[in-house]
Design a protein around this motif. Structure first.
Motif, PDB file in Angstrom:
ATOM      1  N   ALA A  54     -24.131  28.725  92.201  1.00  0.00           N
ATOM      2  CA  ALA A  54     -23.301  29.775  91.943  1.00  0.00           C
ATOM      3  C   ALA A  54     -22.176  30.119  93.031  1.00  0.00           C
ATOM      4  O   ALA A  54     -21.132  30.924  92.675  1.00  0.00           O
ATOM      5  N   ALA A  55     -22.216  29.313  94.209  1.00  0.00           N
ATOM      6  CA  ALA A  55     -21.043  29.474  95.255  1.00  0.00           C
ATOM      7  C   ALA A  55     -19.951  29.162  94.743  1.00  0.00           C
ATOM      8  O   ALA A  55     -18.996  30.079  94.906  1.00  0.00           O
ATOM      9  N   GLY A  56     -19.799  28.243  93.940  1.00  0.00           N
ATOM     10  CA  GLY A  56     -18.292  27.747  93.675  1.00  0.00           C
ATOM     11  C   GLY A  56     -17.701  28.718  92.586  1.00  0.00           C
ATOM     12  O   GLY A  56     -16.633  29.101  92.676  1.00  0.00           O
ATOM     13  N   MET A  57     -18.736  29.184  91.827  1.00  0.00           N
ATOM     14  CA  MET A  57     -18.050  30.048  90.549  1.00  0.00           C
ATOM     15  C   MET A  57     -17.718  31.421  91.304  1.00  0.00           C
ATOM     16  O   MET A  57     -16.494  31.974  90.890  1.00  0.00           O
ATOM     17  N   LEU A  58     -18.476  31.817  92.074  1.00  0.00           N
ATOM     18  CA  LEU A  58     -17.962  33.318  92.859  1.00  0.00           C
ATOM     19  C   LEU A  58     -16.779  33.060  93.642  1.00  0.00           C
ATOM     20  O   LEU A  58     -15.925  33.983  93.375  1.00  0.00           O
ATOM     21  N   GLY A  59     -16.683  32.153  94.254  1.00  0.00           N
ATOM     22  CA  GLY A  59     -15.484  31.882  95.142  1.00  0.00           C
ATOM     23  C   GLY A  59     -14.214  31.749  94.634  1.00  0.00           C
ATOM     24  O   GLY A  59     -13.288  32.506  94.732  1.00  0.00           O
ATOM     25  N   LEU A  60     -14.117  31.029  93.300  1.00  0.00           N
ATOM     26  CA  LEU A  60     -13.166  30.825  92.236  1.00  0.00           C
ATOM     27  C   LEU A  60     -12.763  32.241  91.730  1.00  0.00           C
ATOM     28  O   LEU A  60     -11.634  32.614  91.647  1.00  0.00           O
ATOM     29  N   PHE A  61     -13.658  32.906  91.236  1.00  0.00           N
ATOM     30  CA  PHE A  61     -13.665  34.126  90.605  1.00  0.00           C
ATOM     31  C   PHE A  61     -12.946  35.090  91.537  1.00  0.00           C
ATOM     32  O   PHE A  61     -11.858  35.747  91.255  1.00  0.00           O
ATOM     33  N   LEU A  62     -13.591  35.358  92.873  1.00  0.00           N
ATOM     34  CA  LEU A  62     -12.666  36.295  93.651  1.00  0.00           C
ATOM     35  C   LEU A  62     -11.497  35.884  94.090  1.00  0.00           C
ATOM     36  O   LEU A  62     -10.712  36.724  94.116  1.00  0.00           O
ATOM     37  N   LEU A  63     -11.266  34.581  94.040  1.00  0.00           N
ATOM     38  CA  LEU A  63      -9.992  34.234  94.543  1.00  0.00           C
ATOM     39  C   LEU A  63      -8.879  34.617  93.227  1.00  0.00           C
ATOM     40  O   LEU A  63      -7.869  34.978  93.741  1.00  0.00           O
ATOM     41  N   GLY A  64      -9.120  34.262  92.084  1.00  0.00           N
ATOM     42  CA  GLY A  64      -8.352  34.597  91.134  1.00  0.00           C
ATOM     43  C   GLY A  64      -8.223  36.126  90.881  1.00  0.00           C
ATOM     44  O   GLY A  64      -6.956  36.654  90.353  1.00  0.00           O
ATOM     45  N   LEU A  65      -9.178  36.907  91.201  1.00  0.00           N
ATOM     46  CA  LEU A  65      -9.288  38.165  90.950  1.00  0.00           C
ATOM     47  C   LEU A  65      -8.571  39.164  92.080  1.00  0.00           C
ATOM     48  O   LEU A  65      -7.837  39.902  91.858  1.00  0.00           O
TER      49      LEU A  65
END
Length: 530
Positions: free
Chosen positions: A438-449
């Motif tokens: 899950a770590a990579g998914m959440l980091g990328l999502f927050l970066l894009g948001l």
């Protein structure tokens, strides 16, 4: 081989049959993909909230949490304490965002934001997370029912997998939600019944349980020192916050439910209903673990049978009695915590009630697995098939693909459960695997948001660095002693925290550096007059 009384078997059979019949009933409505994946957005918010709550309250909670409390203390309850903050962020930012996009897949916007690589990466992470979740849940249910029935864990998993696949394929999301509403009630009542039976079995009742728990530090939430090398209060709090942000913001299981209600407000209410139900419910399972610890402290002779079983499972076939005795002497409560509740049920739960409790455990497993299967099938059709194979697939073929994908995902989850047989702690195994994926998914999502200026190149570079950090934190503990200085010094629950922050912060840093390198504006060229 142990056999359950006929009345208990009848209760279990009736429950399983009822779940399949629910699938049959809703199969008449499943005429298109929209109905299969989000029930056409007509589910009331309270039902969706109970469904999310049932997904959280899996067999990992039913068996893993009491086992964890038995073997240590209430440190893992801090995970639940992080949920309100995660729910506040999700209801304020995530739910309106997903409702506004209108996309049924949680990962379509990744491609809009950063390109196809981001969407593909998120899909892979999600599917691996689902396999880990379903595998750990299959394992939990098999551990329990093996102790109660004597049947092999493999047989139990296969029978359960077939039943879940049938009603999930036939009924779609509407069947998943309404069966989870029933399962939420059944599993909560089952937990209350277990607490009552344990308290009744301990001489001195509640006061004796509290005294034993206090003497053995069973109610501790962990050390409050700011240390991140052990499972301190702060480590579990951070882990809980980040994993719940991932659940509420990136997990297709929950994103899909945001679309089953009629409005943003209803979706937010359903999420908060889940939180306020899960907090006391999870505490109830820690209470069960502490009550079981007190019961076996009062009856220490009963622990020997559990230790013998654990030792025989760990040793190869044909091990001598001396080898078994030697291993038994080294076992600690954390080594057999997952076994104590099934043992108590076998030895102390009267006929008739056994069937009800087993049905509650079954419901805990079925709700999470069925929702994971539906969500994974949706991701496959939306993010893989329609994206890379055929974007203009007909409605009828799309529904067929959803059915086939549901079956394949169910079988893959079953295979993962079979592969996990023998792990020491169900809860630890699930927490570690979910943190990694899950770590990579959440980091990328927050970066894009959050960072609207970050481009695809910067996001890709940050993700690669973040994945390398996650791989190092996960596997560096296996390095030889000569390279011990390269090992990850932090607790494994910090993987999702560090991995997420690495991707997010590196992405921000690269964006800032690139912005400095590029001229902010083009100066006009002044051509002198001749």
């Amino acid at each position: 081989m142990k056999t359950l009384p006929f009345f208990d078997l009848a209760i279990i059979a009736a429950y399983l049959l009822a779940m399949v019949l629910v699938g049959v009933y809703f199969s008449r409505k499943n005429k298109n993909a929209d109905q299969f994946t989000k029930a056409s957005g007509l589910i009331p918010g309270w039902a969706t909230g109970l469904s999310i709550y049932a997904t959280f309250l899996s067999s990992n909670t039913f068996l893993g949490v009491p086992g964890k409390a038995f073997g240590s203390n209430w440190n893992s309850f801090v995970f639940s304490l992080s949920m309100p903050l995660a729910a506040f962020i999700a209801s304020k930012y995530f739910i309106p965002f997903y409702r506004q996009t209108g996309e049924i897949s949680a990962y379509t916007h990744f491609e809009h934001r950063f390109g196809s690589w981001a969407r593909t990466y998120a899909v892979i992470c999600f599917l691996l997370t689902q396999l880990a979740r379903m595998g750990s849940i299959f394992l939990g249910i098999a551990l329990s029912l093996q102790a109660l029935t004597g049947y092999s864990m493999q047989m139990i998993m296969i029978v359960m997998g077939v039943c879940i696949i049938i009603y999930t394929v036939m009924g779609g999301m509407e069947a998943v939600i309404w069966t989870e509403v029933v399962q939420a009630v059944v599993k909560t009542l089952g937990a209350l019944l277990i607490v009552y039976l344990i308290v009744q079995a301990v001489p001195g009742g509640t006061s004796k349980i509290v005294a034993i728990g206090a003497d053995n530090d069973k109610f501790s939430l962990g050390t409050f020192r700011f240390t991140f090398t052990e499972s301190s209060f702060w480590v579990v709090l951070l882990y809980g916050l980040f994993i719940n942000l991932n659940n509420f913001g990136m997990d297709q299981n929950y994103i899909q439910r945001y679309h089953t209600t009629a409005s943003v407000k209803e979706a937010s209410r359903s999420l908060w209903l889940c939180v306020w139900l899960y907090l006391p419910a999870s505490l109830l399972f820690f209470i069960i673990g502490s009550c079981l610890f007190a019961y076996y402290q009062v009856h220490p002779e009963l622990i020997d049978a559990i230790k013998q079983k654990v030792a025989m499972d760990r040793l190869p076939a044909g091990a001598s009695a001396a080898e078994v005795s030697q291993l038994v002497a080294t076992l600690q409560p954390a080594d057999y915590g997952d076994k104590v509740m099934p043992h108590f049920m076998v030895t102390k739960v009267p006929p008739g009630l056994m069937g009800l409790i087993i049905s509650a455990i079954l419901s805990a497993a079925m709700s999470t697995i069925s929702s994971g299967m539906n969500a994974s099938a949706t991701v496959f059709t939306e993010d893989i098939y329609k994206r890379y194979i055929n974007a203009n697939v007909s409605k009828r073929k799309l529904l067929t693909l959803l059915h086939l994908a549901t079956v394949v995902v169910g079988l893959a989850g079953l295979a993962a459960g079979l592969a996990m047989i023998g792990v020491k702690s169900i809860l630890d195994a699930w927490w570690t695997l979910s943190g990694i994926f899950a770590a990579g998914m959440l980091g990328l999502f927050l970066l894009g948001l959050i960072s609207r200026q970050t481009k695809s190149t910067e996001a890709l570079t940050a993700t690669i660095i973040g994945v390398l950090v996650i791989v190092w934190m996960t596997f560096s503990g296996k390095l030889p002693n000569d390279y011990s200085f390269l090992r990850n010094p932090l607790h494994s629950n910090m993987i999702i925290v560090v991995g997420t922050l690495t991707i997010f912060l590196v992405g921000l840093l690269l964006t800032r550096l690139n912005k400095r390198r590029s001229p902010s504006r083009i100066e006009p060229v002044i051509v002198p007059n001749d």
